[in-house]
Design an enzyme around this catalytic site. Structure first.
Site, short mmCIF file in Angstrom:
data_model
loop_
_atom_site.label_atom_id
_atom_site.label_comp_id
_atom_site.label_asym_id
_atom_site.label_seq_id
_atom_site.Cartn_x
_atom_site.Cartn_y
_atom_site.Cartn_z
N SER B 124 0.81 -1.21 0.00
CA SER B 124 0.00 0.00 0.00
C SER B 124 0.85 1.27 0.00
O SER B 124 0.34 2.35 -0.25
CB SER B 124 -0.93 0.00 1.21
OG SER B 124 -0.19 0.19 2.39
N LYS B 162 -0.03 5.54 6.43
CA LYS B 162 -0.38 6.51 5.39
C LYS B 162 0.11 7.90 5.76
O LYS B 162 0.35 8.22 6.92
CB LYS B 162 -1.89 6.54 5.19
CG LYS B 162 -2.44 5.27 4.56
CD LYS B 162 -3.75 5.53 3.84
CE LYS B 162 -4.14 4.31 3.00
NZ LYS B 162 -4.23 3.08 3.81
#
Lengths: 204, 204
Positions: B124, B162
DNA sequence: TACAATAGAACAGTGATAGAACTTAAGGAT
DNA sequence: ATCCTTAAGTTCTATCACTGTTCTATTGTA
């Protein structure tokens, strides 16, 4: 081992560290005695012996003029540190740094062979997850297996960090950045300097 | 063991902790007396003896200039190791490992705050250069500045790694993989567990 | 009163030194 | 080659100043 030195032992050791090189030959005990203001070489010998047992002076077994400081390779300020050799940017020679520098490298990022560290300049390996500024760990080697990422010197002047593919009579270097193209060379154009075994990046 | 110190003993111990290193050689009792404003080394000796029995000062058995603080560096095994807490994969809780494990981390990949290590599962963050299998170093923290890469727990169950952007009444988490989209949450949905400070990868 | 802190004296052990005797290594002389 | 001489390293003991240790007495304080 590492016995604590007495005050006098420390003084004598300091003196040796500072003045030993001034003697044309390593000094005799008598010469050291006069230099230190002692009148008994027997006393000095006892002190020297203590320094030898502390590992600070090389043992001199009956040898004449045998007083030397112990090699201080025993210094381990950074147990697992590797030399930082310089910067690598695709298309240019490796830029060596003049002042010797080291970088801490965890054991699992290196191999048991001889390794060194480079810092990456530019984004030629960005799709492999190797970015501008990353530290990479290189195992010193002059050959590689297909698929390994190598530090290669092309035409003796251009260093690159690329994935290698060796065929009959040709060496193909694959960059991982899709904006750049793979290049094919003859084997004698490409000199392998090492293979990539680890990578580190800091975010702060 | 841990006997309670009298006020004077505490004073003397504090003085030793602060000033002992200033002496070129460990001081004699007489030197310490003048430094402390005492005139009887016998009195000082009694206090020192109490500190020795409390385990704070190394015993000096008749040795001269033997006053040293007790060494409490019992951390020889793996000087710079951090705990390996488990695996992080986008969209799932952090998978803790049961058996305690540690990973060597160089000083420059961590901060002076409390840090730990996670291993990345999945891609990711691939466009940030963080790939499947990488080890990442996290500084334990519950808040972040915009632009930092955080370990965040969303809705109390989904962990992600993130880049964070905090606005009025909203928290946006940006993945670095262009095949995934940024997500917007309300601040009470997102719990920051730490921020990314280092990354390591092995190729062998 | 009990305890902590101090001073001071007396004692005991260490560390440093000198000096002599002994051992080893190096280099000639025979 | 063998032996001898000499210079240097090694070991030993005795001595002494310095420093840690112990003890007692005194003072201050809760």
């Amino acid at each position: 081992m590492a016995l604590a030195l007495t005050r006098r032992q420390q003084e004598i050791y300091d003196y040796l560290k500072e003045h030993l090189w001034e003697f044309p030959h390593p000094p005799t005990l008598d010469e050291l005695c006069t230099a230190l203001g002692l009148s008994s070489k027997g006393s000095l010998h006892k002190q020297i012996q203590a320094l030898i047992e502390a590992g600070l002076v090389a043992p001199m077994n009956n040898r004449r003029r045998g007083i030397r400081l112990a090699e201080e390779d025993a210094e381990l300020p950074d147990e697992n540190a590797l030399p930082m050799m310089g910067y690598i940017a695709a298309g240019r020679p490796i830029e060596a740094i003049d002042h010797q520098e080291t970088v801490q490298v965890p054991d699992f990022l290196r191999t048991s062979k001889s390794c060194y560290v480079l810092q990456v300049r530019g984004g030629s390996m960005i799709e492999e997850g190797i970015m501008d500024g990353d530290h990479i760990v290189i195992e010193q080697r002059d050959s590689a297996r297909n698929g390994e990422i190598v530090v290669a010197l092309v035409d003796g002047s251009e260093a690159t960090l690329k994935r290698i593919e060796q065929k009959q009579g040709a060496v193909i270097l694959h960059p991982a950045n899709s904006t750049m193209e793979a290049m094919t060379y003859s084997p004698d154009q490409v000199q392998i300097q090492g293979i990539l075994v680890g990578q580190m990046r800091r975010y702060h």
